[in-house]
Write a protein that holds these residues in place. Structure first.
Motif, PDB file in Angstrom:
ATOM      1  N   TYR A  13      30.058  46.620 -14.646  1.00  0.00           N
ATOM      2  CA  TYR A  13      30.365  46.181 -16.007  1.00  0.00           C
ATOM      3  C   TYR A  13      29.436  46.738 -17.080  1.00  0.00           C
ATOM      4  O   TYR A  13      29.647  46.485 -18.249  1.00  0.00           O
ATOM      5  N   GLY A  14      28.402  47.450 -16.681  1.00  0.00           N
ATOM      6  CA  GLY A  14      27.481  48.037 -17.643  1.00  0.00           C
ATOM      7  C   GLY A  14      26.157  47.292 -17.706  1.00  0.00           C
ATOM      8  O   GLY A  14      26.057  46.109 -17.375  1.00  0.00           O
ATOM      9  N   THR A  15      25.142  48.005 -18.150  1.00  0.00           N
ATOM     10  CA  THR A  15      23.788  47.452 -18.205  1.00  0.00           C
ATOM     11  C   THR A  15      23.690  46.284 -19.182  1.00  0.00           C
ATOM     12  O   THR A  15      23.013  45.291 -18.907  1.00  0.00           O
ATOM     13  N   ASN A  16      24.353  46.378 -20.323  1.00  0.00           N
ATOM     14  CA  ASN A  16      24.286  45.285 -21.300  1.00  0.00           C
ATOM     15  C   ASN A  16      24.856  43.996 -20.706  1.00  0.00           C
ATOM     16  O   ASN A  16      24.269  42.919 -20.862  1.00  0.00           O
ATOM     17  N   ALA A  17      25.979  44.104 -20.027  1.00  0.00           N
ATOM     18  CA  ALA A  17      26.573  42.928 -19.387  1.00  0.00           C
ATOM     19  C   ALA A  17      25.641  42.378 -18.302  1.00  0.00           C
ATOM     20  O   ALA A  17      25.522  41.164 -18.135  1.00  0.00           O
ATOM     21  N   ALA A  18      24.978  43.263 -17.590  1.00  0.00           N
ATOM     22  CA  ALA A  18      24.049  42.826 -16.547  1.00  0.00           C
ATOM     23  C   ALA A  18      22.857  42.075 -17.151  1.00  0.00           C
ATOM     24  O   ALA A  18      22.395  41.074 -16.594  1.00  0.00           O
ATOM     25  N   LEU A  19      22.349  42.552 -18.278  1.00  0.00           N
ATOM     26  CA  LEU A  19      21.236  41.857 -18.950  1.00  0.00           C
ATOM     27  C   LEU A  19      21.648  40.469 -19.423  1.00  0.00           C
ATOM     28  O   LEU A  19      20.934  39.480 -19.195  1.00  0.00           O
ATOM     29  N   ILE A  20      22.798  40.366 -20.062  1.00  0.00           N
ATOM     30  CA  ILE A  20      23.274  39.082 -20.559  1.00  0.00           C
ATOM     31  C   ILE A  20      23.579  38.152 -19.382  1.00  0.00           C
ATOM     32  O   ILE A  20      23.220  36.977 -19.391  1.00  0.00           O
ATOM     33  N   GLY A  21      24.220  38.690 -18.369  1.00  0.00           N
ATOM     34  CA  GLY A  21      24.521  37.886 -17.181  1.00  0.00           C
ATOM     35  C   GLY A  21      23.274  37.355 -16.517  1.00  0.00           C
ATOM     36  O   GLY A  21      23.228  36.202 -16.088  1.00  0.00           O
ATOM     37  N   GLN A  22      22.223  38.168 -16.439  1.00  0.00           N
ATOM     38  CA  GLN A  22      20.971  37.727 -15.825  1.00  0.00           C
ATOM     39  C   GLN A  22      20.354  36.593 -16.632  1.00  0.00           C
ATOM     40  O   GLN A  22      19.814  35.638 -16.079  1.00  0.00           O
ATOM     41  N   ASN A  23      20.433  36.681 -17.958  1.00  0.00           N
ATOM     42  CA  ASN A  23      19.914  35.623 -18.816  1.00  0.00           C
ATOM     43  C   ASN A  23      20.676  34.323 -18.576  1.00  0.00           C
ATOM     44  O   ASN A  23      20.069  33.258 -18.418  1.00  0.00           O
ATOM     45  N   PHE A  24      22.001  34.411 -18.519  1.00  0.00           N
ATOM     46  CA  PHE A  24      22.800  33.214 -18.264  1.00  0.00           C
ATOM     47  C   PHE A  24      22.492  32.651 -16.878  1.00  0.00           C
ATOM     48  O   PHE A  24      22.408  31.439 -16.701  1.00  0.00           O
ATOM     49  N   TRP A  25      22.324  33.526 -15.895  1.00  0.00           N
ATOM     50  CA  TRP A  25      22.006  33.072 -14.532  1.00  0.00           C
ATOM     51  C   TRP A  25      20.696  32.276 -14.522  1.00  0.00           C
ATOM     52  O   TRP A  25      20.596  31.231 -13.905  1.00  0.00           O
ATOM     53  N   TYR A  26      19.695  32.797 -15.205  1.00  0.00           N
ATOM     54  CA  TYR A  26      18.401  32.109 -15.278  1.00  0.00           C
ATOM     55  C   TYR A  26      18.566  30.702 -15.856  1.00  0.00           C
ATOM     56  O   TYR A  26      18.083  29.730 -15.290  1.00  0.00           O
TER      57      TYR A  26
END
Length: 118
Positions: A13-26
């Motif tokens: 899904y792209g690096t930006n989506a991965a960054l946002i997803g990681q924040n939500f996961w945390y």
């Protein structure tokens, strides 16, 4: 500040989506620990795009909104509304079962690969 992200999400899904997803996961994990924001059998996080932009100044608000949309359309995130007032338009987010499985697997894989303490 040190940032990291889920490689499987980044590839799909792209690096930006991965960054946002990681924040939500945390934050969803934190909510689970403290028993906060539990609705319909899931823990949720809420945040505005402008607030996320303060956390991720390297991304524009458009990039953040797009990253969230990509995760929702990709079946990784769910959107909800658990606001106490009808005029509050804050969006809430949680992971689908597939999304949660991807992040859980990455955590388990990461723990296997941790270096011993020095």
């Amino acid at each position: 500040m040190l940032m990291f992200f889920n490689l499987e999400i980044a590839v799909r899904y792209g690096t930006n989506a991965a960054l946002i997803g990681q924040n939500f996961w945390y934050w969803i994990k934190e909510n689970r620990k403290t028993g906060k924001n539990f609705h319909d059998g899931r823990y949720w996080v809420y945040n505005s795009v402008s607030s996320l932009h303060k956390t991720f100044p390297n991304l524009t608000e458009y990039q953040i909104r797009h990253a969230i949309d990509v995760l929702v359309k990709g079946g990784i995130l769910l959107k909800g509304n658990y606001n106490k007032t009808g005029y509050d338009r804050t969006t809430w987010y949680t992971f689908t079962d597939e999304g949660a499985a991807i992040f859980q697997k990455a955590e388990m894989d990461g723990k296997k690969n941790e270096l011993p303490a020095v």
